[in-house]
Design an enzyme around this catalytic site. Structure first.
Site, PDB file in Angstrom:
ATOM      1  N   PHE A   1      43.505  47.576  30.850  1.00  6.70           N
ATOM      2  CA  PHE A   1      42.978  47.282  32.174  1.00  6.70           C
ATOM      3  C   PHE A   1      42.904  48.525  33.042  1.00  6.70           C
ATOM      4  CE2 PHE A   1      45.445  43.253  31.153  1.00  6.70           C
ATOM      5  CZ  PHE A   1      44.375  42.706  30.466  1.00  6.70           C
TER       6      PHE A   1
ATOM      7  N   TRP B   1      39.096  41.854  37.790  1.00  5.63           N
ATOM      8  CA  TRP B   1      39.695  43.191  37.753  1.00  5.63           C
ATOM      9  C   TRP B   1      40.301  43.473  36.386  1.00  5.63           C
ATOM     10  CZ3 TRP B   1      44.863  44.411  36.865  1.00  5.63           C
ATOM     11  CH2 TRP B   1      45.241  45.732  37.104  1.00  5.63           C
ATOM     12  N   HIS B   2      40.797  42.419  35.728  1.00  3.14           N
ATOM     13  CA  HIS B   2      41.461  42.621  34.446  1.00  3.14           C
ATOM     14  C   HIS B   2      40.494  42.984  33.329  1.00  3.14           C
ATOM     15  CE1 HIS B   2      44.785  40.630  36.548  1.00  3.14           C
ATOM     16  NE2 HIS B   2      45.575  41.129  35.632  1.00  3.14           N
ATOM     17  N   GLY B   3      39.236  42.656  33.444  1.00  4.51           N
ATOM     18  CA  GLY B   3      38.313  43.012  32.382  1.00  4.51           C
ATOM     19  C   GLY B   3      36.956  42.357  32.533  1.00  4.51           C
TER      20      GLY B   3
ATOM     21  N   GLY C   1      40.374  39.051  41.382  1.00  2.13           N
ATOM     22  CA  GLY C   1      41.586  39.525  40.714  1.00  2.13           C
ATOM     23  C   GLY C   1      41.522  39.305  39.214  1.00  2.13           C
TER      24      GLY C   1
END
Length: 465
Positions: free
Chosen positions: A465, A324-326, A321
């Site tokens: 994102f 996923w943001h970067g 998770g």
């Protein structure tokens, strides 16, 4: 095209007028909404509209194959290939250069340095959101939770402009049934929608932008040049900024969708009232946290496999998770911090140890979250460590924080702790106003906010994102 801009205002007014002019034909309505969504996305970069369309075709076709397959094994193969294809799109645009750079560093450390084919790939806005939406649709079709829908509905599901670039991640089971019916707009929806839009506009344009430009950005840019007090206040300031920024986008997205007759799920529920990290993720970015729970955590085994398996699955879910943001190590560390603390909470609870008093639990959770935000906001791991080290000692007397900035931080937290029923109560009163008066009040509120806001509008944090 940013929500709090004149360009978007003109686009929205034109789209609103056209869509409701053809409200008698649901199919034409959806076609026009789809075209308008492509115009909205294409205003950023027309080249990536093709990617959006290709992604919709991919998920429509895969869902049709899953639905038509005559064996469970064939369905599983198709859904697996469909998920891999979505991850391939996300991985290429978001992580290709990152992994190649890390490979270059690794080869260099072994004395095998090579010139690797870095491509400096432009990251399409919202790619993480529409690929996750596509994957959840395929998995839900495979699990029998939704039917394979038509091409128009799937393309609109993934392209609908209110949630396209920064969420919420609206699932097919929430939106596809709404697409099947011609929507209706009533005074309750209009009143609440306008209130959410104005509320979100103020949080973004006044509170979040002012804190960003005059406190958070300069302090994070060069932590060594600022006092320990400013570092502490910037950490708190970013906690307020990211809440006001992201909840503002969600509020505006929900309000804009409502004005077209569609309902989006709530995405925030006073996250800084959380008494644990697990509670925090039930309140923060609810559409993402529930997605991670339903499609990743449960897919890994969830609570099955004993205590070790549960803790492992929590940690993996939060690490992915975070990633996923970067494509940065700081996001992995941020996810690892959240996952590690949730593992500790799980072990603590399983051991039957007593919990903290409510107020103390809220304060501890908030400060763990704020510590995590430092890694989330910092450009590098070294920058985050330098920031934290600077808070540990130094000048606690000098500060660049003005009374206005301090007041905005307090105001932002006051917004956060506003009782959920207050907005509904205000909306009930607004719905009693004549249409012309409600429209005039909304216009005046927007003009006042525009006069108060900092010059220019920074992109929403979650656009990256």
């Amino acid at each position: 095209m940013l929500f709090p801009t004149l360009d978007f205002g003109l686009f929205f007014l034109a789209a609103f007028a056209i869509i409701w002019a053809v409200s008698g034909s649901n199919e034409w309505r959806k076609i026009l909404l789809l075209l308008g969504s492509w115009v909205f996305y294409g205003a950023w970069d027309w080249r990536f509209v093709a990617l959006l369309i290709a992604s919709a075709f991919l998920n429509w076709g895969a869902a049709r194959l899953i639905y038509a397959a005559d064996t469970r094994g064939t369905q599983k193969t198709v859904v697996t290939l469909g998920v891999i294809a979505n991850l391939g799109i996300l991985g290429f645009f978001k992580y290709y250069d990152f992994f190649l750079e890390q490979l270059g560093v690794l080869l260099g450390s072994w004395g095998m340095a090579r010139d690797l084919p870095l491509m400096q790939i432009v990251l399409p806005v919202g790619v993480s959101f529409f690929t996750f939406q596509g994957m959840s649709y395929l998995i839900d079709v495979y699990r029998g939770r939704v039917r394979a829908a038509g091409l128009l509905d799937i393309t609109l599901l993934m392209s609908f402009f209110p949630h396209l670039v920064a969420g919420p991640i609206v699932r097919a089971s929430d939106l596809l049934p709404q697409f099947e019916k011609t929507p209706r707009l009533n005074r309750d929806m209009i009143a609440m929608a306008l209130l959410l839009i104005v509320w979100g506009l103020f949080k973004k344009a006044v509170v979040a932008s002012e804190l960003s430009v005059n406190l958070v950005d300069p302090v994070f840019f060069d932590p060594a040049a600022h006092s320990s007090l400013d570092l502490l206040l910037a950490a708190y300031g970013y906690a307020v900024q990211i809440y006001c920024d992201f909840s503002a986008y969600s509020d505006m997205a929900i309000g804009i969708a409502a004005l077209f007759g569609y309902r989006f799920p709530r995405n925030f529920n006073q996250p800084y009232r959380a008494q644990s990290l697990q509670d925090f993720w039930r309140r923060w970015h609810i559409s993402l946290s529930s997605w991670l729970r339903d499609y990743l955590y449960i897919g890994l085994g969830g609570n099955r496999g004993g205590l070790f398996g549960q803790c492992r699955n929590i940690l993996i879910t939060m690490l992915l998770g975070g990633f996923w943001h970067g494509a940065k190590w700081t996001f992995l560390i941020w996810g690892g911090l959240h996952g590690g603390v949730q593992v500790i909470e799980t072990l603590w609870r399983k051991a039957g140890l007593p919990g903290l008093p409510k107020l103390l639990a809220i304060l501890v959770t908030f400060h763990i979250v704020t510590l995590g935000w430092i890694f989330f906001r910092a450009d590098t791991f070294d920058g985050a460590i330098s920031f934290i080290g600077g808070m540990a000692g130094g000048d606690w007397r000098n500060t660049m924080t003005t009374p206005l900035l301090a007041g905005l931080m307090v105001l932002g937290m006051a917004f956060h702790f506003t009782p959920p029923g207050l907005a509904q109560g205000v909306a009930l009163r607004l719905r009693l106003m004549p249409a012309w008066a409600l429209g005039l009040l909304t216009a005046v509120a927007i003009i006042v906010i525009d006069a108060m806001r900092y010059e220019g509008v920074a992109p929403f944090i979650y656009y990256q994102f």
